[in-house]
Design a protein around this motif. Structure first.
Motif, PDB file in Angstrom:
ATOM      1  N   GLY A 217       8.318   8.190  -3.671  1.00  0.00           N
ATOM      2  CA  GLY A 217       7.701   7.152  -4.475  1.00  0.00           C
ATOM      3  C   GLY A 217       7.669   5.906  -3.628  1.00  0.00           C
ATOM      4  O   GLY A 217       8.201   4.871  -4.004  1.00  0.00           O
ATOM      5  N   GLY A 218       7.040   6.024  -2.466  1.00  0.00           N
ATOM      6  CA  GLY A 218       7.203   4.972  -1.470  1.00  0.00           C
ATOM      7  C   GLY A 218       5.995   4.090  -1.285  1.00  0.00           C
ATOM      8  O   GLY A 218       5.019   4.160  -2.013  1.00  0.00           O
ATOM      9  N   GLY A 219       6.119   3.215  -0.286  1.00  0.00           N
ATOM     10  CA  GLY A 219       5.004   2.347   0.027  1.00  0.00           C
ATOM     11  C   GLY A 219       5.338   1.423   1.171  1.00  0.00           C
ATOM     12  O   GLY A 219       6.487   1.337   1.613  1.00  0.00           O
ATOM     13  N   GLN A 220       4.267   0.753   1.682  1.00  0.00           N
ATOM     14  CA  GLN A 220       4.438  -0.261   2.710  1.00  0.00           C
ATOM     15  C   GLN A 220       4.221  -1.622   2.047  1.00  0.00           C
ATOM     16  O   GLN A 220       3.377  -1.747   1.164  1.00  0.00           O
ATOM     17  N   TYR A 221       4.982  -2.604   2.467  1.00  0.00           N
ATOM     18  CA  TYR A 221       4.768  -3.924   1.896  1.00  0.00           C
ATOM     19  C   TYR A 221       5.140  -4.971   2.920  1.00  0.00           C
ATOM     20  O   TYR A 221       5.831  -4.693   3.899  1.00  0.00           O
ATOM     21  N   SER A 222       4.651  -6.181   2.665  1.00  0.00           N
ATOM     22  CA  SER A 222       4.925  -7.262   3.591  1.00  0.00           C
ATOM     23  C   SER A 222       5.710  -8.350   2.875  1.00  0.00           C
ATOM     24  O   SER A 222       5.371  -8.724   1.745  1.00  0.00           O
TER      25      SER A 222
ATOM     26  N   SER B 265       0.830  -1.195   0.000  1.00  0.00           N
ATOM     27  CA  SER B 265       0.000   0.000   0.000  1.00  0.00           C
ATOM     28  C   SER B 265       0.862   1.240   0.000  1.00  0.00           C
ATOM     29  O   SER B 265       2.092   1.170   0.118  1.00  0.00           O
ATOM     30  N   PHE B 266       0.180   2.368  -0.135  1.00  0.00           N
ATOM     31  CA  PHE B 266       0.848   3.649  -0.026  1.00  0.00           C
ATOM     32  C   PHE B 266      -0.063   4.532   0.799  1.00  0.00           C
ATOM     33  O   PHE B 266      -1.116   4.955   0.360  1.00  0.00           O
ATOM     34  N   THR B 267       0.346   4.748   2.054  1.00  0.00           N
ATOM     35  CA  THR B 267      -0.491   5.559   2.933  1.00  0.00           C
ATOM     36  C   THR B 267       0.372   6.157   4.024  1.00  0.00           C
ATOM     37  O   THR B 267       1.486   5.690   4.274  1.00  0.00           O
TER      38      THR B 267
END
Ligand code: ATP
Ligand code: ATP
Ligand code: MG
Ligand code: MG
Ligand code: NI
Lengths: 343, 326, 329, 529, 301
Positions: D489-494, D225-227
């Motif tokens: 230009g980021g995001g969270q990921y698992s 996601s990106f938040t």
């Protein structure tokens, strides 16, 4: 007050007519369901009355017969549908628009009304002092000494000492006392005519008499002319000089009280008198008469409005409205039975 | 009958007034959907896009307010609510169509349940006045004073999370496609539980209270005493005499509540990310999406009107005194 | 002496309990015989309704029965105390033995249910085994009994006139052939013409069905005409009780006398009207001694000190007044 | 059941975006469509080339175009289209489709979001040539990134601008499987011109807001996601420190405090420079941006590093801004300012004040301004934070009715976009006149305008370098904006189910699911063993 | 009302909140916006309700926020009450088309859903100070009270004492002002309290969803920040709980006052004469126990 002995009314009936109503008619429009046709409650139809100086006129009739409406018309609380009201022979017509307020006040000063329910006719949030002070100052009768005027008023209605009552609220007084305050308020205008709409029917039997005697006392001392509305014809006999009987918005009989109650001419008056409770009546065995209910005023019966209930109804009663037939001595009845050629 | 006709006229007038307010209010909003869109994206969209968006949304034309108003009315009469800006070029009707069933489903059913529960409880509490039941009132008052969005948030914090039965957001499990199989319905119910609970908790006490007060008032009416004097079983006195009459004034309240289903519980949808009209309205406000805003507002107003109309009819049915012969 | 059917003994009824309560009915003893009409008269606030509802336990809050007994003699000879029996039993006795017609018929009928429903449900509650048809037929029969066309059965109360509603109430009261009918000012709101029609119906029915009536009104002239015996109440107490003719001819209590002299007569000689001066006492601060003495034109010294109790005189009349030696102090 | 846990065995990747319920609209040209909002258009439609925004100096990776050449002065682009690419309906992708896509943009200004001025477009064989009226040096990325749509489908639409494209036909490795307002599922195609991705199914969920999105990330229901997550350690990474990752690399765009350079005394560069010296960018980064969101920018030129390292003029290479209250005070005194106790007085003797405007609810900007307010107080400047609603704020910036405001710049492949947003005289509008697109601070400097123009139109690299260095000098001298943070230009990921994500160690793409690089990332993902 | 414990409790609580509205900002130990190094700390002796992500003192924020809440509630209540009295009483007293028109107007406002309208209007205002919010709420929420007042006035207009005043020659405005209005006091008061409650909740809601000005402190703003910083996800319950409870308490206080008014208007709701051991019941009048001791106790008390 002390128990007063009420002498039978008799004696002089003054002839000076103070307030006169001619052909009073009042229709209340009602919205009819879905139809464009205009309907109306014909509450009062062609009623004529005369109120004389220093005399009491009783207006008797069953519930819904239009007694209160007549009183309100006379007090100019409703606009007339047709007819005329004359005060000392002067037509009074309160038209709408500018100047109404002043002319209405001037009329109020001379014609005052007392309501049926003393519990409802005084504003619960105001003291007796407020009610009376307003009544005095509206009509410019405040005088130099307000306190004195107030005390005067209260003593006229036998509420003394005045300061015991002045600062009370209506709910702190008994019904009889309240009705006296209402009468005092009416007197504050120093009127010539009092329209008393069932002034005692909400009061207890034991205190009714006091109020009625008070009214008679006022009539005699101040020469007021009083319209006494009641459904109790017996009290009209005792209290009023003249009695007028209404049925379904129309006057059916009138005349001297004693005559009307002792020798009723109109079948309705007869029914009324027969129905009144009478301890002296031997037993419960009367002729079966006068069944049925009062008619609808939206669609009143043609002819005499009483004919559906009348045991003597004739053909003419069903089609033609009976005029007044004079029976002598001021006694009249609106019934075809008294047509000259009838008997 | 004429009564209903008169009411109907009133509804038409109200609908027109609402439509007009609806038209003018958004137009007084400073800013426009394009700026709002760019602002919302905060740098993820270049400033060159402005022109293309004006062209896209058809905002590059000048038209007088009056002519806009009349063409808007014309559109409405044709049932055309315009195109949403946020979801351009999806028609507003379609956007609303996505949200409406959820709102009606969740809030509608909950409102009905709340009304039924509250009224039943209120009837009992009012009937058993002077017993322990009275102590219920202060408790429910306090609970209902808690803003329900707050209650919802706390419920989310306490009851949801990994492994919890209660989902924190959405109307059904991710990945399910809406259809009428049990899995989907089950999931829908599961997702509706918490939001429904929040609405219930905060709405039920109002019903309890008003029903109780009416019960207390009605219980001392003569016909209730007469019913006792007739030796009727207590249940029958309570239901057929007291509750039946106490219910009447609540019907119009219920109608208003039904009408507010769509607009009133906005916050529950926001907090629980429930994809209903409330959430859409909130987002439309943020995005200056006037067509959508107007569409939703219109739907809300119409549903209030409809609910009122229903209440009028219900009243006619429930209270014979309002029925007239002829 | 006739068979007794209902006896009230030492009944006290209060509004409110504990401090701040007022006693609206005090120490009332009353006996109702089989088939008679017992009139209960007195001015407004004298406790007539409180007595009637108190003895049937229908007094709404905050009324409470403070003490006393209400003995009801059942047909099988047993006697029950209405104040002591269980709710279920009381419910069974109600209407089937004692029916009540309330003051305003407008308020006594449930405005949202048809007359038929309200007539039928009382039959259903007391004899659940009857068939719906039979109940409907009975309802029809009852309406005809009181002179209403049976086709009005399915009307709502507001569709009937005041007189018709009052008749419906009377019909309903007779639905289970009760032995006692209590009527609290059943006709005050009506016209004299209608009032007479209704009373006539009632008298007829009583002759046919043989129930006893407790008839409450403040209109003494009406009572004198319609009842067998009259009890006069003042400030919560019965101050005089006598056969109606006796009472009318020679009232013993000054209050009874005053009441009788408050009604103008329509026929015959114009009688002298005196009325009663003053107003009824406040129940919260009752005068010492006889409650009536402040208004009494013939008050003695003792009246201000001691309360006269209701005692029976030689000729079978009861009165509570120091003027009459039968009173015990 | 937790949908995330089943992800691996079924080959599912759960993507989430905090954008609220969607309506079925897959039109890739429209920013309002669900496919743009959630980002799945990137997996349905493919670009001509893949540009890595994190490392803008890297050559774009050929994608649908195997070769792309710009004519000398960037007036013309020649493309060679890859063979063997098929649309998801089986038809081959040809040069005609590419040319048609450009025609579409040219003929529908509403779709041409980037505003690229296409002129003559032609194709032959697998070659496409596109001509432009002026140099497109600064627009290279926007053009190469352009995705391609099939002519045989789009030519049937009467109005492509209002097309909701219920049946998207694309060349990407996925097709649309199902659409619901809260979730969209893509499934992998049978054949694709590259090796088929390991992710068999992509589920895009639209959460209604950041909270819901954060929740989903924390529980593992969303894997990418990106938040913005305030205090991300507590709310996100600590829930699964092994797998919950985030990476927010800077791109060439910035955020900062824009001065209204036309109001006194802030028209004085000396004052702005001094103010710049006291802003605590560490606090802004740690407290306002939660330590990761908009990366800190501390080079004096405002250029984000490392993304913009290559462009920084030698003289500014190591010039970092650190809080220097004394230095600022000294500079101010030298410039003619005076201190009255704690208060800074201007040259005219008036106290120096400033109103900092920001929309309510933009919690990170508000926090940034609270910090800046405190910082300014150190040199006696009385700042107030004025919270407005977003509309008033937009209007204030548009008409120049503000003291200073937090805002962003455009971003792009070069520094041009940043500096143009800030200093381009061509964008200048006087105070009170609305319609500015950039240059909100009403900055006027002919030298800067000229340098920007030269950069955009130069035929030669050395001219561009010189222009850029000139711009940096002007910026450092005049400081029209205090740049605080970079765009990301980021995001969270698992990494629980899938590995192969871009990271600090492997910076092959910005890890934001809505950027075109999403396709690149998904193709690189491998199941975690 | 003196003997009504519910209303009394409510009034005392209301008084407390009003007092806080006046002195709260001064009592607050910290400047509610001031940052400190104690970031996101749970409640402690120094920070009773803990701190925010910027180290602001939540206790001070809640205290300082009381003013805006009370102010908006009061202003909106006054505005709505004045409007409802103007429209409702006039519509009730005037017969004919003027009255009908006014009542149609209030019906229109009644039907248009208030909260969405408030959200839309507020979000369209250039400036959302407490005053404007209060005005928007006040201007949109008078209709219900107007309707109640109209119905009440209609019935009062028919009362004999109003007729009597007219028959006595009182002017129309005096009748409205001195005869009718005083009898509407309870209804007006109850409407006022109800509107205040609605206004408070609306203001907080607006602040919470970020539609209104989040600059000034009120309980909604506190919740707004808590929500936007995802306080609950971070375990910062102290950020949420105090403001929520404060709202609930204020709401309860207002409801209690309204109960009091209800009981004043409708005496049947009053529950006087309660005493242990006696349950008042409709249809089955309680009979006091004949236990002589207890009876005596009742007698003497
Ligand atoms: N404002 C009104 N609008 C319509 N109808 C009315 C109105 N006022 C009175 N009426 C009708 O006019 C008729 C006469 O009423 P009025 O009150 O004059 O009777 P009344 O003889 O005074 O009766 P009561 O003895 O019950 O006071 C009744 O049928 C009543 O329903
Ligand atoms: N709820 C109550 N609380 C306190 N006192 C009451 C209450 N109800 C009645 N009373 C008082 O009890 C006394 C008796 O009232 P009751 O109604 O029995 O009189 P009544 O003889 O039936 O009068 P009426 O002829 O007016 O019906 C009155 O003085 C009255 O004031
Ligand atoms: Mg009358
Ligand atoms: Mg009574
Ligand atoms: Ni006297």
């Amino acid at each position: 007050m002390t128990a007063e002995v009420a002498p039978a009314v008799s004696g002089t009936v003054s002839t000076e007519i103070v307030l006169e109503a001619d052909g009073l008619t009042k229709h209340f429009p009602v919205r009819a369901a879905l139809s464009r046709e205009k309907k109306a409650v014909r509450a009062v139809e062609n009623v004529s009355l005369r109120l004389r100086r220093g005399s009491v006129t009783a207006l008797v009739g069953e519930s819904g017969s239009g007694k209160s409406t007549v009183a309100r018309l006379l007090a100019q609380l409703y606009p007339l549908t047709s007819g005329e009201i004359r005060l000392h022979g002067e037509p009074v017509a309160v038209q709408r628009g500018w100047g109404r307020g002043r002319r209405f006040r001037a009329y109020c000063r001379r014609v005052q009304m007392i309501f049926q329910d003393p519990f409802a006719s005084l504003n619960p949030v105001h003291t007796i002092r407020y009610h009376l002070t307003r009544a005095l100052s509206i009509h410019g009768n405040r005088g130099d000494d307000l306190e004195k005027s107030l005390a005067d008023l209260l003593s006229r209605v036998h509420l003394t000492p005045a300061d015991r009552y002045l600062d009370r609220y209506p709910h702190e007084l008994s019904g009889g006392q309240r009705q006296r305050v209402a009468i005092a308020r009416a007197l504050a205008a120093s009127p010539e005519v009092l329209l008393a709409d069932e002034p005692v029917s909400m009061l207890d039997v034991s205190i009714r008499l006091g109020v009625l005697n008070l009214l008679r006392d006022l009539k005699e001392r101040l020469h007021l002319s009083i319209l006494y509305i009641t459904h109790d014809i017996a009290s009209a006999r005792y209290f009023a000089d003249e009695t007028v009987v209404m049925y379904a918005g129309q006057v059916v009989e009138g005349g001297d009280s004693e005559t009307v109650t002792q020798r009723p001419a109109h079948p309705y008056t007869q029914l009324l008198i027969e129905s009144a409770p009478d301890p002296d009546r031997p037993a419960v065995e009367e002729k079966d008469g006068g069944a049925g209910e009062p008619p609808s005023l939206i669609d009143p019966p043609a002819g005499c409005r009483f004919h559906p209930r009348c045991p003597f109804a004739m053909d003419v009663c069903r089609t033609e409205l009976p005029p007044r037939f004079e029976l002598g001595d001021g006694h009249f009845a609106a019934c075809w039975l008294y047509r000259e050629d009838a008997s | 009958m004429s009564y209903l006709l008169k009411r109907f006229g009133f509804y038409l007038l109200t609908a027109w007034a609402a439509v007009t307010i609806n038209f003018f209010v958004p137009r007084m909003i400073p800013g426009d959907p394009v700026q709002a869109l760019i602002t919302k994206q905060r740098g993820q969209m270049t400033s060159e896009s402005v022109r293309s968006l004006y062209v896209l949304f058809g905002l590059d034309k000048d038209e007088s307010l009056a002519s806009q108003y009349f063409s808007y009315l014309g559109q409405l009469l044709r049932g055309d609510l315009g195109l949403s800006f946020t979801f351009f070029p999806t028609p507003v009707a379609e956007v609303i169509g996505d949200g409406l069933p959820w709102t009606v489903g969740l809030v509608g059913i909950t409102t009905v349940i709340g009304f039924l529960l509250g009224t039943a409880a209120g009837a009992v509490v009012g009937w058993r006045r002077g017993t322990w039941a009275d102590s219920l009132i202060p408790v429910t008052t306090f609970v209902s004073s808690i803003p329900y969005f707050w209650l919802g948030l706390v419920a989310i914090a306490l009851l949801t999370g990994p492994g919890s039965f209660f989902p924190a957001s959405g109307a059904y499990a991710i990945g399910l496609v809406p259809n009428w199989d049990w899995q989907f319905i089950g999931s829908t119910v599961q997702h509706a539980l918490l939001p429904a609970f929040t609405i219930l908790v905060s709405s039920v006490s109002g019903w309890i209270l008003s029903m109780r007060n009416m019960m207390v008032t009605v219980s001392s009416d003569d016909y209730v005493t007469v019913a006792h004097a007739k030796g009727l079983p207590e249940r029958r006195v309570m239901l057929a005499y007291a509750a039946r009459n106490a219910l009447l004034p609540n019907v119009s309240g219920f109608a208003l509540a039904l009408g507010f289903i769509v607009g009133g519980t906005l916050l529950v949808e926001i907090v629980f990310s429930y994809p209903g009209l409330g959430l859409q309205l909130f987002q439309a406000v943020g995005a200056k999406d006037y067509p959508l805003l107007q569409g939703i507002f219109l739907i809300i107003t119409l549903s209030v009107l409809l609910a009122n109309l229903l209440a009028d009819v219900a009243y006619l049915a429930l209270d014979p005194r309002t029925r007239r012969e002829g | 002496m006739k068979e007794r059917i209902l006896e009230v003994r030492g009944l006290n009824v209060d509004y409110g309990a504990g401090p701040g309560s007022v006693r609206a009915v005090r120490d009332v003893d009353l006996t109702l015989h089989r088939g008679e009409v017992l009139g209960l008269a007195g001015e407004s606030g004298s406790g007539k309704s409180t007595l009637a509802y108190g003895m049937t336990r229908l007094l709404p809050p905050p009324g409470v029965v403070a003490s006393g007994e209400v003995l009801y003699h059942l047909q099988d000879g047993t006697t029950v105390d209405l104040l002591r029996i269980r709710d279920a039993e009381l419910r069974r006795l109600r209407w089937s033995e004692i029916a009540i017609v309330f003051q305003g018929a407008i308020n006594s009928l449930n405005p949202v249910q048809r007359i038929s429903t309200q007539l039928v449900d009382v039959i259903k509650a007391h004899s659940p085994k009857t068939s719906p048809r039979a109940r409907q037929d009975r309802a029809r029969e009852l309406l005809e009994l009181v002179g209403i066309a049976a086709d009005r059965l399915h009307s709502y109360p507001h569709q009937l006139s005041g007189g018709m509603r009052q008749r419906v109430m009377i019909a309903m009261a007779l639905a289970l052939d009760p032995r006692v009918v209590v009527m609290d000012e059943p006709t005050t709101a009506l016209d004299v013409v209608v009032q007479r029609q209704i009373l006539r119906t009632l008298v007829d029915l009583r002759e046919r069905l043989g129930f006893s009536v407790v008839f409450i009104t403040h209109d003494l002239s009406l009572l004198v005409e319609f009842s067998d015996r009259i009890a006069i109440m003042y400030a919560g107490q019965v101050v005089e009780e006598a056969a109606s003719a006796d009472l009318y001819r020679s009232p013993l209590h000054p209050y009874s006398d005053g009441l009788l002299r408050s009604f103008p007569a329509l026929k015959g000689e114009k009688r002298e009207l005196t009325g009663i001066p003053g107003s009824p006492p406040d129940l919260r601060s009752m005068p010492a001694g006889c409650a009536f003495h402040p208004r009494c034109p013939r008050a003695l010294d003792v009246c201000g000190d001691r309360v006269p109790l209701l005692g029976q005189s030689r000729d079978g009349r009861s009165v509570a007044c120091w003027l009459h030696p039968v009173a015990v102090g | 059941t937790n949908p995330g846990s089943a992800g691996n065995s079924a080959g599912v990747l759960n993507v989430g975006m905090p954008n609220g319920p969607q309506t079925e609209n897959n039109n890739p040209f429209l920013n309002s469509s669900a496919s743009s909002s959630l980002g799945y258009r990137r997996l349905l439609f493919e670009p001509l080339a893949m540009v890595n925004e994190v490392k803008v100096t890297d050559e774009p990776k050929p994608w649908l175009a195997t070769k792309f050449t710009w004519s000398e002065n960037f007036h013309k682009l020649s493309l060679t289209i890859r063979d063997g690419v098929t649309w998801s309906d089986g038809k081959p992708l040809t040069a005609e489709d590419v040319a048609y896509t450009f025609e579409l943009l040219k003929n529908n200004p509403g779709l041409n979001i980037e505003g690229v001025p296409y002129q003559d477009i032609s194709f032959s064989g697998n070659e496409v040539t596109v001509g432009f009226p002026k140099s497109q040096y600064v627009n290279q990325k926007k053009i190469l990134e352009q995705f391609v749509v099939p002519k045989h489908q789009w030519s049937t639409f009467s109005n492509p601008s209002t097309e909701t494209l219920k049946n998207p036909v694309g060349s990407g490795p996925y097709t649309l499987k199902s659409f619901t307002p809260q979730a969209v599922t893509l499934s992998v195609r049978d054949q694709y011109w590259q090796e088929l991705p390991k992710v068999k199914e992509l589920r895009y969920t639209s959460y209604s807001d950041n909270n819901a999105q954060t929740n989903a990330l924390a529980t593992g229901a969303a894997e990418w996601s990106f938040t913005f997550i305030p205090n991300y350690q507590a709310a996100y990474t600590s829930k699964d420190p092994q797998n919950h990752k985030l990476w927010f690399p800077p791109v060439l765009g910035v955020h900062g405090l824009w001065f209204n350079t036309k109001t006194k005394p802030w028209d004085d560069p000396a004052l702005r420079r001094a103010a710049n010296m006291v802003v605590n960018r560490d606090d802004i980064f740690m407290q306002g941006e939660a330590g990761y969101f908009y990366p800190k920018v501390d080079n004096i030129t405002g250029i984000p590093t490392p993304a913009g390292d290559a462009f920084i003029a030698p003289e500014f290479k190591d010039k970092k801004v650190t809080v220097d209250v004394e230095g600022a005070k000294k500079a101010l005194t030298e410039a003619g300012y005076s201190f009255d106790g704690d208060k800074l007085k201007g040259k005219d003797g008036q106290p120096v004040t400033i109103e900092l405007t920001v929309p309510t609810g933009w919690s990170d900007y508000v926090t940034d301004l609270e910090i800046i307010k405190d910082n300014f107080a150190k040199i006696g400047i009385a700042a107030t934070v004025n919270l407005q609603n977003a509309d008033s704020w937009t209007k204030a910036l548009d008409t120049g009715d503000f003291g200073a405001a937090m805002h962003w710049t455009n971003n792009g492949l070069t520094l041009y976009d940043i500096y143009q947003s800030i200093m381009d005289g061509a964008l200048y509008k006087p105070i009170g006149e609305a319609g500015v697109n950039g240059n909100y601070g009403r900055y006027e400097n002919p030298a800067a305008t000229k340098a920007l123009d030269e950069f955009a139109n130069a035929a030669d690299e050395s001219v561009r370098t010189a222009a850029l260095q000139e711009l940096q000098r002007i910026f450092v001298q005049d400081m029209p904006v205090i740049i605080t943070s970079a765009a990301n230009g980021g995001g969270q990921y698992s990494t629980k189910n899938w590995v192969g994500w871009p990271s600090e160690q492997d910076q092959y793409a910005p890890v934001q699911p809505t950027l075109e690089n999403a396709l690149d990332i998904v193709l690189k993902l491998r199941p975690a063993s | 009302m003196r003997t009504n414990p519910k209303a009394l409790t409510g009034l005392v609580a209301l008084g407390f909140f009003a007092l806080m509205a006046v002195v709260g900002p001064w009592l607050a130990p910290f400047d509610p916006s001031e940052r400190s190094s104690a970031l996101l700390q749970p409640p402690s002796a120094e920070h009773w309700f803990g701190t925010t992500h910027l180290g602001q003192d939540i206790f001070s924020q809640v205290l300082a926020g009381t003013r805006s809440v009370v102010l908006v509630g009061a202003i909106a209540g006054v505005v709505a009450t004045v409007l409802s009295v103007l429209v409702g009483v006039t519509a009730g007293y005037l017969s004919g088309s003027a009255g009908e028109g006014l009542s149609a107007l209030s019906n229109v406002f009644l039907v248009i859903p208030a909260l969405p309208l408030i959200v839309i209007i507020t979000s369209s205002l250039p400036e959302t100070s407490n005053l404007t919010i209060a005005l928007v709420i006040g201007l949109t929420s008078w209709a219900w009270n107007a309707r109640v007042l109209r119905a009440q006035t209609l019935s009062l207009r028919r009362r004999d004492y109003v007729e009597a005043a007219r028959a006595n020659g009182e002017s129309a405005w005096r009748i409205i002002l001195f005869e009718i209005m005083p009898n509407l006091t309870a209804v007006i008061a109850s409407g006022f309290v109800g509107t205040v409650l609605f206004a408070v909740v609306s203001e907080i809601t607006l602040a919470f969803i970020g539609v209104s000005d989040a600059g000034g402190w009120n309980w909604g703003t506190v919740l707004y920040w808590a929500q936007s910083q995802q306080a609950l996800a971070q375990g910062a319950w102290w950020w949420f709980v105090p403001a929520g409870l404060a709202i609930a308490l204020l709401g309860t206080a207002l409801s209690l006052v309204n109960f009091g008014i209800d009981e004043y208007v409708n005496p049947r709701l009053r529950n006087r004469f309660s005493m242990p051991g006696v349950r008042m019941r409709v249809g089955f009048t309680p009979v006091l126990p004949q236990d002589p001791k207890l009876a005596q106790k009742l007698e003497t008390s």
